[in-house]
Design a protein around this motif. Structure first.
Motif, PDB file in Angstrom:
ATOM      1  N   ASP A  40     -21.806   8.408 -49.860  1.00  0.00           N
ATOM      2  CA  ASP A  40     -21.650   8.506 -51.313  1.00  0.00           C
ATOM      3  C   ASP A  40     -22.513   9.679 -51.772  1.00  0.00           C
ATOM      4  OD1 ASP A  40     -20.924   7.947 -53.857  1.00  0.00           O
ATOM      5  OD2 ASP A  40     -22.175   6.147 -54.083  1.00  0.00           O
TER       6      ASP A  40
ATOM      7  N   ILE B 272     -24.271   1.822 -55.858  1.00  0.00           N
ATOM      8  CA  ILE B 272     -24.555   1.603 -57.281  1.00  0.00           C
ATOM      9  C   ILE B 272     -23.451   2.212 -58.140  1.00  0.00           C
ATOM     10  CG2 ILE B 272     -26.128   2.140 -59.191  1.00  0.00           C
ATOM     11  CD1 ILE B 272     -28.368   2.224 -57.079  1.00  0.00           C
TER      12      ILE B 272
ATOM     13  N   SER C 152     -25.107   8.237 -61.740  1.00  0.00           N
ATOM     14  CA  SER C 152     -25.772   7.039 -61.203  1.00  0.00           C
ATOM     15  C   SER C 152     -26.137   7.205 -59.724  1.00  0.00           C
ATOM     16  CB  SER C 152     -24.912   5.794 -61.412  1.00  0.00           C
ATOM     17  OG  SER C 152     -23.608   6.027 -60.975  1.00  0.00           O
ATOM     18  N   THR C 153     -25.367   7.967 -59.005  1.00  0.00           N
ATOM     19  CA  THR C 153     -25.727   8.221 -57.598  1.00  0.00           C
ATOM     20  C   THR C 153     -26.542   9.510 -57.567  1.00  0.00           C
ATOM     21  OG1 THR C 153     -23.624   7.241 -56.942  1.00  0.00           O
ATOM     22  CG2 THR C 153     -24.799   8.513 -55.272  1.00  0.00           C
TER      23      THR C 153
ATOM     24  N   SER D 199     -18.527   5.927 -56.081  1.00  0.00           N
ATOM     25  CA  SER D 199     -19.275   4.759 -55.590  1.00  0.00           C
ATOM     26  C   SER D 199     -18.410   3.502 -55.665  1.00  0.00           C
ATOM     27  CB  SER D 199     -20.547   4.562 -56.431  1.00  0.00           C
ATOM     28  OG  SER D 199     -21.330   5.736 -56.395  1.00  0.00           O
TER      29      SER D 199
END
Ligand SMILES: Nc1nc2c(ncn2[C@@H]2O[C@H](COP(=O)(O)OP(=O)(O)OP(=O)(O)O)[C@@H](O)[C@H]2O)c(=O)[nH]1
Ligand SMILES: [Mg+2]
Length: 372
Positions: free
Chosen positions: A74, A47, A54-55, A34
């Motif tokens: 992403d 993010i 987190s993704t 990301s």
């Protein structure tokens, strides 16, 4: 890439060219995928978090700094806890992330090979977080290790740092993406051309096979076939030209197509002589060709022949199969008293002479096959 060649329709390909090509960022969790999207676009759009995983979905971003024709995808880190991160399959080119501080691990290698199966040569490797290794150029050792390990399968490898203000290798990565895009676009265009030419080739082959099958079904004895020599040769000639059209052969590579047609034809004759003993075997072919319907709806093989390898034998073989299908059809008709054999024969004769259309014969056959 390997798989779109056979699975995507022309419509999908055209759609892709319009909507833009997808570049996916794939790799283990927390490798900086990301962050790299942000570094490329110059915006904080994806993010980024120190927390792994987190993704969580495949997120699509525009990349005006690269090209309007590109979308960056992403993807969730592989093996992220709680995230079902299957390998993303919808991209045209991928950047595979290997974390410099973890190195070329066994799991990184396993994932790479899985991706290689999907994407073929449409992959570049980014060794991320190169700022974390000491001394600074130690990431080159990882690059060399990957190159050694993968040998000729090794894609281009770029070392990057995606921390804002400390970027390394991002311009190089952008270039790699643009190059990948160019190659993918060329591949798409080539595919489009190939596909439309294959279609023409298919229809010519279909027509020829249809006629040959009709010839067999017409009841004309084999020794009288030379009556139709000229016509058959012309049809074979058309097939050769069609095949050549989609193989991109240079003029030097082309032999005189009429001569080749004659050779094919004599091979075809020999093949038939030999295959006559194999009519039973032919019924297996019939099944593959869709049963009796194979008499008229002989499967085309344009795309398969489109690569110029062994066209001669394939053509001969398919024509011979078409002939057997015709014979078999005739036998089925004659075995069934409800079917007027003479009607079939005269229809087939007319077909051979080009007096009636394939469609009409198709309808005729359909009428009787539903009755059979
Ligand atoms: N030192 C260093 N840290 C980085 C770099 N790139 C990203 N990071 C940090 O690594 C952490 C993870 O970055 P992300 O970009 O979220 O990584 P990701 O691969 O998208 O992670 P997931 O979405 O969880 O799979 C963040 O704390 C980033 O600030 C880099 O080049 N160098
Ligand atoms: Mg992420």
């Amino acid at each position: 890439m390997q798989n779109f060649k056979t699975t995507e329709s022309t419509k999908q390909l055209v759609g892709k060219l319009k909507e833009g090509l997808k570049i996916a960022f794939i790799g283990e969790v927390n490798t900086g995928k990301s962050s790299t999207i942000n570094a490329i676009t110059g915006e904080e759009i994806a993010i980024v978090s120190i927390v792994t995983g987190s993704t969580v979905t495949n997120d699509e971003y525009e990349a005006p700094t690269l090209s309007k024709a590109i979308r960056l995808i992403d993807t969730p880190g592989l093996r992220a806890p709680g995230v079902d991160a299957a390998l993303y399959r919808g991209a045209d080119f991928i950047i595979y992330f290997v974390n410099a501080s973890a190195g070329w691990t066994a799991s990184a290698k396993t994932d790479f090979f899985l991706l290689k199966e999907i994407y073929g040569s449409h992959i570049a490797i980014a060794i991320s977080k190169v700022d974390t290794v000491v001394p600074a150029d130690d990431w080159l050792k990882i690059r060399d290790q990957i190159k050694r390990d993968l040998g000729s399968l090794s894609p281009n490898i770029i070392g990057i740092c995606s921390l804002p203000g400390k970027e390394i290798g991002i311009e190089e990565l952008k270039e790699e993406i643009s190059k990948g895009l160019e190659d993918s676009q060329k591949a798409f265009l080539f595919n489009l051309i190939l596909r439309s030419k294959s279609k023409d080739c298919d229809s010519i082959i279909r027509e020829t096979m249809f006629k040959v099958a009709s010839l067999a079904a017409s009841g004309i004895p084999i020794h009288e076939i030379p009556k139709f020599d000229e016509e058959i040769i012309q049809m074979i000639q058309k097939i050769i030209l069609a095949c050549q059209a989609i193989t991109n052969l240079s003029q030097d590579d082309l032999e005189d197509s009429e001569l080749r047609a004659k050779n094919f034809y004599s091979e075809f004759h020999q093949e038939l002589g030999w295959k006559f003993d194999f009519v039973k075997w032919g019924s297996g072919v019939l099944k593959a060709a869709g049963g009796l319907a194979g008499t008229v709806i002989v499967p085309g093989f344009g795309t398969a022949t489109g690569y110029g390898v062994g066209i001669s034998m394939q053509v001969v073989c398919y024509l011979a199969c078409a002939y057997m299908i015709g014979l078999r059809a005739k036998k089925l008709y004659s075995d069934n008293s409800r079917v007027p054999l003479n009607e079939l024969e005269s229809l087939a004769k007319k077909m051979v002479k080009g007096l009636i259309s394939e469609k009409n014969v198709e309808n005729f056959i359909r009428r009787f096959t539903t009755e059979l």
